[in-house]
Write a protein that holds these residues in place. Structure first.
Motif, short mmCIF file in Angstrom:
data_model
loop_
_atom_site.label_atom_id
_atom_site.label_comp_id
_atom_site.label_asym_id
_atom_site.label_seq_id
_atom_site.Cartn_x
_atom_site.Cartn_y
_atom_site.Cartn_z
N VAL B 161 45.17 53.65 27.46
CA VAL B 161 44.88 52.49 28.30
C VAL B 161 44.64 53.00 29.71
N THR B 163 43.09 52.75 33.73
CA THR B 163 42.78 51.87 34.85
C THR B 163 41.70 52.56 35.67
N GLY B 167 41.12 50.19 40.85
CA GLY B 167 41.95 49.15 40.26
C GLY B 167 41.17 48.00 39.68
N SER B 168 41.74 46.83 39.82
CA SER B 168 41.28 45.66 39.09
C SER B 168 39.84 45.29 39.38
N TRP B 171 37.07 46.08 36.92
CA TRP B 171 36.97 45.48 35.58
C TRP B 171 35.70 44.65 35.49
N GLU B 179 41.17 39.99 34.29
CA GLU B 179 42.17 40.86 34.91
C GLU B 179 43.57 40.53 34.39
N PRO B 183 45.39 43.17 30.14
CA PRO B 183 46.66 43.88 29.87
C PRO B 183 47.42 43.28 28.69
N ALA B 213 35.38 47.05 29.28
CA ALA B 213 36.68 47.44 28.73
C ALA B 213 37.05 46.72 27.42
N TRP B 246 33.35 53.41 32.86
CA TRP B 246 33.54 53.30 31.41
C TRP B 246 32.44 53.96 30.60
#
Lengths: 177, 296
Positions: B161, B163, B167-168, B171, B179, B183, B213, B246
């Motif tokens: 997993v 990140t 950070g967020s 995404w 967001e 998780p 993701a 990604w």
């Protein structure tokens, strides 16, 4: 790096070099000649740049394998055929997945009549690419990133096309009663 | 159809309101566009690139949808986007990989040797992956020698997993919902409960096709469950933007999935791209791309 078209002209045939010798045309030269058209066709077939890039690569890799069996006049249609077959496989997988992932009850088919609103977006003073962007945004309600993905354009291009089209439509609307 | 059902561009500017209001798609799109096949399928239908049953569905839809008829007409006239210099170069690198840059298979090392070397390279290049296996990854069969008909040369490891840096924000959810949800969806994945992970990730991937993701992890889950074809279908839909965090992950797992689904040519193209790039997959991709023949 690929050798230049003229680098493998004569001498004893070397199996490792057949890819560049067949029919006297190198893969590099064929790539230069046909890549743009094959990519465009691939874009039409799958509607995504990254996949179109994959399909284009695969078509030329397949060509590399078959170069000694193919005449230059079979190109680019031979390459298109490879792309099309791979695209059909792609859509078949997508459909299986779509049915499996999001099976929605189909609605009733509705007969509908085009309205003035739709005609508004079809101004002949615009190019097809503008009209595509307009329809996707104002009829299908897509955001600019979504339009970019669907058309293979980047967001800056989409924004530019929309801006141009909007300016033109505004002028047309002002002139109309 | 109620106007509230109408899809509204999330980034509509105030100066676009007037035009947006004047275009009334409720008269143009049956069911507010929910049944529309989308521009990709319309174009594919024109190129003859849809399976017959899908093409029939698109034709049937066109008969009853003025909006899609208008869009199809424009798409048919538009020549499409151009190949960028960057893509040109990437494709050239992919097709040049076996042709000129690497030794011919006939003169090269034997397949058995190459397979072992690739396995060794993989193990050496990505020690992190091995560590990951301990937290619930499905052990994958080791690569075998040349006597086995079609051994998967690419090792499957569970993707941890991750990140993204920054950070967020990266995404790329566009709404904040992802967001919070991702998780939760990844918790069973991390714990090794693949079925529950699939149940949570599938709707997330469907609702956020723009975010890599959820689709990536769903694809990995399919792979870990041995469903290679399903993994290919899921991973092919994951966007792979140039230089995005990604992208190498998606390309690697798509290569693994394609190989296991019996599409080695599709895997090879991706591996060559990864081999020519710079990521944690560069080493294993180069090792694997070198040993497998190109299949048309």
């Amino acid at each position: 790096m690929l050798p230049s078209p003229g680098s493998a002209d004569d001498g004893a045939p070397d199996p490792s070099e057949t890819w560049s010798r067949a029919r006297g045309v190198s893969l590099d030269a064929l790539y230069t000649r046909h890549a743009a058209a094959v990519f465009r066709f691939a874009m039409r077939c799958v509607g995504r740049r990254d996949l179109a890039e994959d399909l284009t690569s695969e078509a030329f890799l397949a060509l590399q394998q078959s170069l000694d069996r193919i005449d230059a006049d079979q190109l680019p249609s031979w390459l298109f055929k490879v792309v099309r077959n791979r695209a059909i496989d792609h859509w078949r997988r997508q459909e299986t997945e779509r049915k499996y992932a999001a099976a929605q009850p189909p609605g009733e088919p509705v007969e509908a009549v085009p309205t003035g609103g739709l005609a508004l977006l079809q101004s002949r003073a615009l190019k097809p690419v503008h009209r595509v962007c307009l329809l996707l945004r104002y009829v299908y309600g897509m955001g600019r990133p979504e339009i970019a993905r669907a058309t293979g354009l980047n967001e800056i291009q989409v924004k530019g096309h929309l801006q141009y089209a909007l300016d033109l439509l505004r002028r047309e609307l002002k002139e109309a009663p | 159809v109620k106007p509230a059902d109408r899809r509204r561009p999330p980034d509509l500017e105030p100066d676009e309101e007037e035009l947006f209001t004047r275009v009334d798609p409720t008269a143009v799109l049956p069911d507010a566009g929910r049944q529309c096949p989308g521009p990709e399928r319309l174009q594919a239908a024109q190129a003859g690139a849809l399976p017959e049953e899908v093409a029939t569905g698109v034709e049937g839809h066109l008969a009853s949808c003025p909006g899609c008829r208008a869009l199809a007409a424009e798409l048919a006239q538009w020549e499409g986007p151009e190949l960028s210099p960057h893509e040109q170069e990437r494709i050239r690198r992919r097709i040049g990989g076996t042709a000129a840059g690497q030794p011919s298979r006939r003169r090269g090392p034997s397949r058995t040797w190459a397979l072992t070397a690739a396995a060794a390279a993989l193990v050496a290049a990505v020690p992190a992956w091995i560590a990951i296996q301990r937290d619930g990854g499905t052990p994958s069969p080791p690569p075998r020698g040349a006597e086995t008909p079609a051994p998967p040369a690419l090792r499957l490891e569970k993707l941890p997993v991750l990140t993204p840096p920054g950070g967020s924000l990266t995404w790329r959810d566009g709404g904040g919902a992802l967001e919070a949800e991702l998780p939760r969806a990844l918790a069973p994945y991390a714990a090794g409960d693949l079925d529950e992970a699939a149940r949570r990730l599938a709707p997330l991937a469907a609702r956020h096709p723009e975010a890599p993701a959820p689709g990536l992890y769903l694809g990995v889950v399919h792979l870990l469950r041995g469903e290679a074809a399903g993994a290919v279908a899921v991973l092919e839909r994951v966007p792979r933007e140039e230089g995005a965090f990604w992208t190498p992950h998606v390309e690697w797992y798509l290569a693994v999935a394609r190989e296991r689904a019996g599409q080695p040519a599709g895997a090879d193209g991706l591996l060559r791209g990864l081999c020519g790039g710079k990521s944690e997959y560069t080493g294993p991709a180069c090792a694997a791309a070198r040993l497998r023949p190109v299949v048309p």
